[in-house]
Design a protein around this motif. Structure first.
Motif, mmCIF file in Angstrom:
data_model
loop_
_atom_site.group_PDB
_atom_site.id
_atom_site.type_symbol
_atom_site.label_atom_id
_atom_site.label_comp_id
_atom_site.label_asym_id
_atom_site.label_seq_id
_atom_site.Cartn_x
_atom_site.Cartn_y
_atom_site.Cartn_z
ATOM 1 N N PHE A 217 -21.308 120.892 40.102
ATOM 2 C CA PHE A 217 -21.332 119.677 39.294
ATOM 3 C C PHE A 217 -22.453 119.730 38.264
ATOM 4 O O PHE A 217 -23.607 120.026 38.591
ATOM 5 C CB PHE A 217 -21.528 118.436 40.166
ATOM 6 N N LYS A 218 -22.096 119.399 37.020
ATOM 7 C CA LYS A 218 -23.089 119.264 35.950
ATOM 8 C C LYS A 218 -22.607 118.222 34.957
ATOM 9 O O LYS A 218 -21.430 118.209 34.589
ATOM 10 C CB LYS A 218 -23.296 120.599 35.219
ATOM 11 N N PHE A 274 -18.105 116.811 31.886
ATOM 12 C CA PHE A 274 -18.296 117.307 33.244
ATOM 13 C C PHE A 274 -17.717 118.711 33.399
ATOM 14 O O PHE A 274 -17.752 119.266 34.503
ATOM 15 C CB PHE A 274 -17.637 116.366 34.259
ATOM 16 N N ILE A 275 -17.183 119.260 32.321
ATOM 17 C CA ILE A 275 -16.508 120.558 32.391
ATOM 18 C C ILE A 275 -17.407 121.691 31.912
ATOM 19 O O ILE A 275 -17.611 122.680 32.617
ATOM 20 C CB ILE A 275 -15.198 120.520 31.588
ATOM 21 N N SER A 276 -17.946 121.559 30.701
ATOM 22 C CA SER A 276 -18.745 122.640 30.125
ATOM 23 C C SER A 276 -19.403 122.177 28.845
ATOM 24 O O SER A 276 -19.052 121.123 28.283
ATOM 25 C CB SER A 276 -17.867 123.862 29.822
ATOM 26 N N ARG A 343 -7.861 118.295 30.812
ATOM 27 C CA ARG A 343 -8.515 118.966 31.934
ATOM 28 C C ARG A 343 -9.510 118.009 32.581
ATOM 29 O O ARG A 343 -9.945 117.049 31.960
ATOM 30 C CB ARG A 343 -9.253 120.227 31.471
ATOM 31 N N TYR A 344 -9.855 118.304 33.824
ATOM 32 C CA TYR A 344 -10.859 117.484 34.484
ATOM 33 C C TYR A 344 -11.583 118.296 35.554
ATOM 34 O O TYR A 344 -11.037 119.237 36.134
ATOM 35 C CB TYR A 344 -10.240 116.227 35.116
ATOM 36 N N ILE A 352 -12.361 122.996 38.268
ATOM 37 C CA ILE A 352 -11.740 122.452 37.056
ATOM 38 C C ILE A 352 -10.227 122.542 37.211
ATOM 39 O O ILE A 352 -9.685 123.565 37.656
ATOM 40 C CB ILE A 352 -12.179 123.230 35.805
ATOM 41 N N HIS A 353 -9.522 121.473 36.819
ATOM 42 C CA HIS A 353 -8.063 121.416 36.927
ATOM 43 C C HIS A 353 -7.458 120.936 35.615
ATOM 44 O O HIS A 353 -8.134 120.312 34.798
ATOM 45 C CB HIS A 353 -7.644 120.452 38.039
#
Length: 744
Positions: A217-218, A274-276, A343-344, A352-353
């Motif tokens: 998590f970031k 929250f992904i990148s 995406r989430y 990641i999905h």
């Protein structure tokens, strides 16, 4: 003649609604985000509203808010009583009793550089503060000079605009993380002067101690400036590292320094993800590809107006409009969008999905009225929200009770059962229906790990996730025993309701054996009814009554849960001795001060008089509790924590004249409308339609209902169904000053 009168009535009503819109402010102009922001409650010992003056799009992933204090569990990042600003915050804290995560803040300064929160704080007055859903501004003071801070925002990104005085040393201080010292979180920040940019991430999760830490998590962020800077640095634990471009730590950040002329504006464009880091940049390109503060403000204003105007009110004062549309605003903040353009990040398998996701479901609160309200005013979001709950089940093994953003073990019962079943019964089925049922079936039949070895205290720090803690006993004994599981009486009532909701879906899916089994269990709350006292009471594992009748309850007393079986009102009436005895007990509940509107478990109690032949008492109480006794057009304006919109949704339904007493059915129980006219702009079978609610002859004296008609046909039942609303055009209440109306 009859037809001509009907046409004239339609024209008159249409003209009134039109005049309301054309002659007054738009709905978005009536929202006051400062309502509910004080820490204090209406009286000593009561909670404040727990809201904040956030700026963002409806259901935004990130809320952008002025920060007056440390964002922590037990206190919102903005508290009205405070008189200093410490930052302009990108926050994910949904309510006062939950934690923030992945946040970042920016704070302007002049003069000597200060980075710690208490030393960088600037004083302000509410007289120099303006707040709306699409724009916030405040004037802050330092040594007689004014720095103005402003926020405009979308869903994941924002523009902060700072107007500086003349100064050789103006600063913007970034706080990338402020984690508790006993937690392992280390944030990161990097400064690129050539790009006029600061990037980084914040892995802090304030509720991580409750279940587990998410390794991947970031909260990523990108902050870009329209002002060049040559002087910069980082800081950690208050230590300033001038010229440093990179920092890691648990309480740290960065800063930039530059000269400013009088009233010079410096803009900071901020993106979150929250992904990148790359996704944060893409979010910025999608939402704020420009530096035009007013353009962003106006586009978000339009989004709010489009959503708020789905209910029009007529014949009310400006003050009533402000209370009503602020309540609507509060219902459109959570659950928050958690996906980022297809995406989430999932906080349930730490991966990641692809797909759509929502998070921060305050289910113990919002199943009651918020989610039923969405069926009318946010139908396009209902299926994705249900699918989000199903995804959490797939990725984590259980549907959470209160995700923040993962499992938290907070509150009791599994009220996703209600949210899913209620949506399904009302025809929302564009998600994996069978997996949704599988998820709520698991809640009903499978106890959590180590169930009989734990007491399942609220916020207990445990490695095992609690679904229905204590259900091993409930499933075998028919109740949760006080000497084995905490909050046992409340759990038994809420598990019974969860069984009822699961049964409704089982029946619709043709699972008849499970339907019958679950329906039998939905009466389990009766196993705790003590006929000698007339209350539900704690019971021991051996069947004996516990020593103290006040033990075993969640956020309340025996009175709070006495009428708690919202799914079996007829069963409660019979259990307590029939209509008259039930009505007498219910009357005593209100007259002796046992009803607590500032908390959710009793929110349906006002409407129970409909079921025992005394609807006028419901009508009296609706007038009383929708008044300034609980809702006011001032900052101290919500009696109790709004709990992600539940207090507000109760108000919206109640002033419209009906309420979802038992979500999981399609019934809405009548009360009494408090405004002369409403027009609901709905979507039915993919097409827009309107539904009007008219209260004829409504006045201070005429608070009782004489008759109710739906499209001209008299309704003699105490409820209206969802299907009736969606397939009809006009609900008319004839109001009177006496209580002669019979509804059955």
């Amino acid at each position: 003649m009859v037809k001509r009168k009907f046409v004239l009535f339609l024209l008159s009503a249409a003209a009134f609604f039109a005049s309301d819109v054309q002659g007054g402010r738009q709905a978005v102009d009536c929202v006051n985000p400062l309502i509910g922001t004080p820490f204090a409650g209406f009286e000593d010992g009561l909670e404040g509203g727990g809201t904040m003056p956030c700026v963002n799009a409806p259901f935004a992933m990130t809320n952008f808010v002025p920060q007056t204090c440390q964002n922590r569990i037990g206190r919102m990042p903005y508290v009205y009583e405070d008189d200093k600003i410490i930052g302009f915050l990108a926050t994910h804290q949904p309510t006062v009793w939950m934690g923030d995560y992945g946040y970042v803040s920016v704070m302007p300064q002049i003069g000597d550089l200060e980075v710690q929160q208490d030393r960088r704080a600037l004083s302000f007055s509410h007289e120099n503060e303006q707040s709306s859903p699409y724009r916030y501004s405040v004037e802050m003071q330092k040594a007689g000079k004014v720095i103005k801070g402003e926020i405009a925002a979308a869903s994941r990104c924002a523009l902060f605009r700072f107007t500086f005085p003349r100064s050789d040393k103006s600063h913007l201080v970034i706080q990338a993380i402020n984690a508790e010292k006993d937690k392992p979180f280390k944030g990161y920040v990097n400064i690129s002067p050539d790009k006029k940019e600061i990037v980084g991430y914040n892995p802090d999760q304030k509720c991580s101690h409750l279940v587990r830490t998410l390794k991947n998590f970031k909260g990523w962020f990108v902050i870009q400036f329209d002002k060049p800077f040559e002087t910069y640095g980082t800081w950690t634990e208050g230590q300033i590292n001038e010229g440093s471009a990179e920092e890691r730590g648990s309480c740290m950040g960065a800063y930039i320094t530059f000269p400013t002329s009088e009233k010079e504006q410096v803009n900071a464009r901020i993106a979150t993800s929250f992904i990148s880091l790359e996704q944060a940049r893409q979010n910025l390109e999608n939402e704020v590809p420009h530096w035009n503060f007013d353009k962003l403000s106006q586009s978000t204003r339009k989004l709010w107006q489009d959503n708020l105007s789905r209910i029009e009110v007529g014949g009310v004062s400006e003050e009533q409009k402000e209370i009503f549309y602020t309540a609507m605003f509060h219902t459109m903040l959570f659950p928050r969008e958690f996906s980022e353009y297809g995406r989430y990040y999932s906080a349930f398998d730490d991966k990641i999905h692809k797909g759509v996701s929502y998070n921060d479901f305050s289910l113990w609160d919002t199943f009651r009225a918020v989610h039923p309200l969405f069926h009318f005013i946010q139908p396009e979001r209902v299926n994705p929200m249900i699918q989000s709950l199903v995804q959490m089940y797939e990725q984590g093994g259980w549907i959470p009770k209160w995700p923040n953003p993962t499992y938290t073990n907070i509150m009791i019962g599994t009220h996703a059962d209600s949210v899913i079943a209620d949506a399904y019964i009302k025809g929302f089925r564009s998600y994996d229906v069978h997996k949704a049922y599988q998820a709520i079936r698991k809640n009903a039949f499978q106890p959590p790990d180590c169930d009989t070895k734990r007491g399942w205290g609220d916020r207990e720090e445990i490695p095992h996730y609690e679904a229905r803690g204590g259900s091993s006993y409930y499933n075998s004994l028919g109740y949760v025993p006080f000497d084995r599981t905490q909050e046992s009486v409340s759990r038994t009532v809420e598990f019974s309701y969860g069984d009822f909701c699961a049964a409704q879906m089982a029946g619709e899916l043709g699972k008849n054996d499970e339907y019958r089994r679950l329906m039998r269990r939905s009466s389990n709350y009766k196993n705790l009814y003590n006929p000698e006292t007339g209350f539900l009471a704690p019971r021991l594992f051996n069947g004996e009554w516990a020593g103290h009748p006040n033990w075993g309850f969640t956020e309340g007393s025996p009175w709070t849960y006495r009428f708690g079986a919202m799914h079996d009102i007829e069963g409660m009436i019979e259990m307590m001795g029939g209509d008259e005895k039930f009505a007498a007990l219910l009357t005593k509940n209100f007259e002796d001060g046992h009803y607590r509107h500032d908390n959710e478990p009793g929110h349906h109690y006002i409407y129970l008089f409909n079921y025992c032949g005394k609807p006028w008492k419901t009508q009296q109480l609706v007038r009383k509790h929708t008044s300034e006794e609980n809702y006011r057009n001032v900052p101290l304006g919500i009696n109790g924590n709004d709990d992600c919109g539940q207090m507000s949704a109760w108000y919206i339904f109640s002033v419209m004249g009906f309420y979802p007493v038992s979500p999981g059915t399609d019934h809405f129980t009548f009360g009494a409308p408090q405004f002369p006219r409403f027009k609901l702009h709905l979507t039915h079978n993919g097409r827009p339609k309107t539904f009007e609610i008219i209260a004829r002859n409504l006045s201070d004296e005429n608070k009782y209902v004489r008759s109710i008609t739906l499209d001209g046909k008299t309704i003699n039942k105490p409820y209206i169904t969802y299907s009736q609303i969606m397939n009809s055009r006009r609900l008319v209440f004839e109001m009177t000053d006496s209580h002669g109306y019979k509804n059955r």
